[in-house]
Design a protein around this motif. Structure first.
Motif, PDB file in Angstrom:
ATOM      1  N   ARG A  35       0.842  -1.139   0.000  1.00 15.94           N
ATOM      2  CA  ARG A  35      -0.110  -0.188  -0.096  1.00 15.94           C
ATOM      3  C   ARG A  35       0.974   1.104  -0.026  1.00 15.94           C
ATOM      4  NH1 ARG A  35      -4.533  -0.432   4.642  1.00 15.94           N
ATOM      5  NH2 ARG A  35      -5.096   1.420   3.385  1.00 15.94           N
ATOM      6  N   LEU A  36       2.231   1.156   0.216  1.00 17.52           N
ATOM      7  CA  LEU A  36       3.107   2.120   0.156  1.00 17.52           C
ATOM      8  C   LEU A  36       3.345   2.593  -1.327  1.00 17.52           C
ATOM      9  CD1 LEU A  36       5.615   1.126   2.868  1.00 17.52           C
ATOM     10  CD2 LEU A  36       3.768   2.849   3.164  1.00 17.52           C
ATOM     11  N   HIS A  37       3.717   3.831  -1.617  1.00 21.62           N
ATOM     12  CA  HIS A  37       4.081   4.531  -2.772  1.00 21.62           C
ATOM     13  C   HIS A  37       5.371   3.939  -2.986  1.00 21.62           C
ATOM     14  CE1 HIS A  37       5.951   7.279  -5.525  1.00 21.62           C
ATOM     15  NE2 HIS A  37       5.081   7.405  -5.936  1.00 21.62           N
ATOM     16  N   SER A  38       6.233   4.103  -2.177  1.00 19.65           N
ATOM     17  CA  SER A  38       7.890   3.913  -2.037  1.00 19.65           C
ATOM     18  C   SER A  38       8.060   2.835  -1.082  1.00 19.65           C
ATOM     19  CB  SER A  38       8.556   5.133  -1.802  1.00 19.65           C
ATOM     20  OG  SER A  38       8.215   6.113  -2.644  1.00 19.65           O
ATOM     21  N   LEU A  39       9.248   2.218  -1.345  1.00 18.87           N
ATOM     22  CA  LEU A  39       9.702   1.142  -0.156  1.00 18.87           C
ATOM     23  C   LEU A  39       9.896   2.069   1.115  1.00 18.87           C
ATOM     24  CD1 LEU A  39      12.598  -0.588  -2.227  1.00 18.87           C
ATOM     25  CD2 LEU A  39      10.324  -1.548  -1.648  1.00 18.87           C
ATOM     26  N   PRO A  40       9.973   1.107   2.200  1.00 17.45           N
ATOM     27  CA  PRO A  40       9.654   1.687   3.538  1.00 17.45           C
ATOM     28  C   PRO A  40      11.090   2.505   3.752  1.00 17.45           C
ATOM     29  CG  PRO A  40       8.943  -0.383   3.636  1.00 17.45           C
ATOM     30  CD  PRO A  40       9.373  -0.311   2.528  1.00 17.45           C
ATOM     31  N   LYS A  41      12.214   1.867   3.302  1.00 16.03           N
ATOM     32  CA  LYS A  41      13.545   2.727   3.596  1.00 16.03           C
ATOM     33  C   LYS A  41      13.503   4.029   3.139  1.00 16.03           C
ATOM     34  CE  LYS A  41      15.728   0.998  -0.643  1.00 16.03           C
ATOM     35  NZ  LYS A  41      17.100   0.394  -1.055  1.00 16.03           N
ATOM     36  N   TYR A  42      12.623   4.450   1.802  1.00 18.53           N
ATOM     37  CA  TYR A  42      12.737   5.741   1.405  1.00 18.53           C
ATOM     38  C   TYR A  42      12.031   6.828   2.478  1.00 18.53           C
ATOM     39  CZ  TYR A  42      14.636   4.180  -2.868  1.00 18.53           C
ATOM     40  OH  TYR A  42      15.363   3.758  -4.071  1.00 18.53           O
ATOM     41  N   TYR A  43      11.088   6.164   3.145  1.00 19.07           N
ATOM     42  CA  TYR A  43      10.277   7.322   4.135  1.00 19.07           C
ATOM     43  C   TYR A  43      11.337   7.709   5.195  1.00 19.07           C
ATOM     44  CZ  TYR A  43       6.115   6.102   1.446  1.00 19.07           C
ATOM     45  OH  TYR A  43       5.196   5.809   0.437  1.00 19.07           O
ATOM     46  N   GLY A  44      12.047   6.499   5.575  1.00 19.35           N
ATOM     47  CA  GLY A  44      12.965   6.817   6.782  1.00 19.35           C
ATOM     48  C   GLY A  44      14.000   7.731   6.269  1.00 19.35           C
ATOM     49  N   THR A  45      14.487   7.401   4.955  1.00 18.56           N
ATOM     50  CA  THR A  45      15.822   8.202   4.548  1.00 18.56           C
ATOM     51  C   THR A  45      15.277   9.670   4.234  1.00 18.56           C
ATOM     52  OG1 THR A  45      16.478   6.394   3.407  1.00 18.56           O
ATOM     53  CG2 THR A  45      17.499   8.382   2.825  1.00 18.56           C
TER      54      THR A  45
END
Length: 489
Positions: A35-45
């Motif tokens: 359901r995310l637009h990007s991979l989870p690591k991109y949100y943290g980055t």
């Protein structure tokens, strides 16, 4: 707070932002990555970059600009009657910074309170106080220096607090704004890639701007030098005799003669050995021998030049004296001391061997195998193939490698300082001591010299001249190598 601990705090905050940003995105997506637009690591980055980039930018800019601004303000407090020129003012400002640092140490050790630093008036008491906390002051502390040091320290303390508040403020602002904007539909990957593209562009621009700054500093100081000293005497003079008392003779020809003489000897050593080693490794050595010998040969490139200098001073020089000196094994009296052109040239040649061999080896290996096969198929022996086919084909690249090694030799300093001596003279005897441009640059800028005098500014003229020569050699080498690569890619 010091800049180091402030950097640690910003980095720690950025790492926390990475964890929280990733967790917030996953929480908004109810744990479903799809359901995310990007991979989870991109949100943290994204949160991490929004925290660390503004903070580091403010921190670096502040650390660079703070001393310049404060020193300019404090320097205006020094009476004009206390110094004659900019060099004397720089010496006074050195005393001001030393006293201010001593007051900081005294406060840190509890020997002085913050309020007492502004009420000190007796210079003798200050000397005794700084001595008690282990800070040595070599000159007398005048009342003007003490007053300037008190202001310098006060402004430095205020600036550090402002730096801390502003750096943490922009980092926290970026942290909360990025975290607030984190959701499963946020285009985190696009934002991260845009920031990274900007950072890469900034890094590339920094390299270009640094080169531009170096060149401009050389040009401006060279122009100042030629306002004080005739260019014709500099470029065509045959005597190098700087004297800070006046009456200097600053002819560059003896220095360039020593530079090129030592470089020629070094290339006479490095080119045959390096080229023959490259031919053996690429054409004759088996896989096991090559895997062992090539890294072992390239270890020479990783040895610090100061070690080569000590080797020249303690081993090669005495060995040459035992051969060519008075009472030596050859029965001649050609060499009076261990420091000579031939000493530095031989050791520098050893240092350049891996430059020539490694580049030549890569160039020879780039020659198409079909050319070897065609020569061997026509009945030529391996040695005839190397002489008549491979070396002519690789010659442009080999010449480029030699020119790159030559520019490396021209810019060498430590080997010359310890191996060739400091005599500036025009002499054909390789057993005599000589000096080079790079060693004279170091010599002219060592000590408390007045940077407005021609004896100090001449270092920039020497550097500019050497820069133009080495740049020309590098351009010629790159043009030759590029032509070669276009032919055999």
């Amino acid at each position: 707070m010091s800049a180091f601990w402030l950097l640690i705090l910003v980095v720690a905050l950025a790492l926390v932002g990475f964890v929280l940003g990733r967790a917030r995105a996953m929480s908004d997506a109810e744990g479903d990555v799809r359901r995310l637009h990007s991979l989870p690591k991109y949100y943290g980055t994204n949160v991490m970059l929004a925290t660390i980039v503004p903070g580091l930018f403010v921190l670096v800019a502040w650390v660079i600009m703070q001393p310049i601004i404060i020193q300019g303000q404090v320097a205006a407090m020094i009476p004009a009657t206390s110094f004659e020129d900019s060099g004397a003012l720089n010496l006074i400002m050195s005393d001001v910074r030393r006293v201010a640092d001593g007051l900081d140490v005294a406060v840190g050790q509890g020997a002085l309170s913050l309020s007492e630093t502004q009420t000190l008036a007796a210079t003798d008491d200050v000397r005794g106080l700084l001595g008690s906390v282990g800070v040595a002051v070599g000159t007398d502390i005048s009342a003007d220096v003490l007053a300037a040091a008190q202001v310098y320290r006060s402004q430095s303390v205020t600036a550090r607090w402002m730096m801390t508040a502003l750096t943490l403020g922009v980092s926290l602002l970026g942290f909360f704004l990025a975290l607030k904007g984190t959701s499963r539909n946020a285009r985190a990957r696009n934002k991260v890639e845009s920031v990274m593209r900007t950072l890469l562009l900034a890094a590339a621009s920094m390299a270009v701007l640094t080169t531009l700054g170096i060149v401009l500093s050389l040009i401006f100081n060279t122009i100042e030098f030629f306002k004080l000293y005739p260019a014709t005497d500099f470029f065509f003079g045959t005597t190098w005799a700087p004297s800070f008392g006046g009456g200097s003779e600053l002819g560059i020809l003896p220095l360039f003669w020593g530079t090129f003489y030592i470089s020629i000897i070094a290339l006479l050593v490095a080119v045959p050995i390096g080229l023959f080693a490259a031919i053996y490794l690429s054409e004759y050595a088996g896989p096991k021998t090559r895997a062992f010998a090539k890294p072992l040969l390239e270890v020479l490139a990783g040895i610090p030049t100061i070690v080569y200098g000590l080797f020249a001073l303690l081993t090669v020089g005495p060995m040459l004296v035992s051969l060519f000196g008075d009472g030596g094994l050859l029965g001649v009296d050609w060499m009076q001391g261990g420091r000579a052109v031939i000493t530095a040239g031989l050791v520098m040649g050893i240092m350049l061997i891996p430059f020539v061999s490694s580049l030549s080896d890569d160039i020879i290996n780039a020659v198409p195998q079909s050319m070897r096969d065609g020569s061997l198929g026509l009945g030529a022996t391996p040695s005839e193939t190397i002489k008549n086919v491979i070396l002519p084909a690789a010659l442009p690249g080999i010449v480029g490698a030699i020119l790159l090694a030559a520019s490396r030799a021209i810019g060498e300093t430590m080997i010359v300082v310890l191996g060739a001596g400091a005599a500036a003279q025009l002499d054909m005897n390789p057993f005599e001591a000589m000096t080079t441009v790079t060693t004279r640059i170091v010599s002219q800028l060592t000590g408390d010299a007045d940077f407005s005098s021609p004896e100090a500014l001449v270092a920039f003229a020497l550097g500019m001249t050497l820069f133009v020569i080495t740049l020309g050699l590098n351009i010629i080498a790159l043009v030759i190598v590029r032509k070669y690569r276009e032919q055999y890619d």
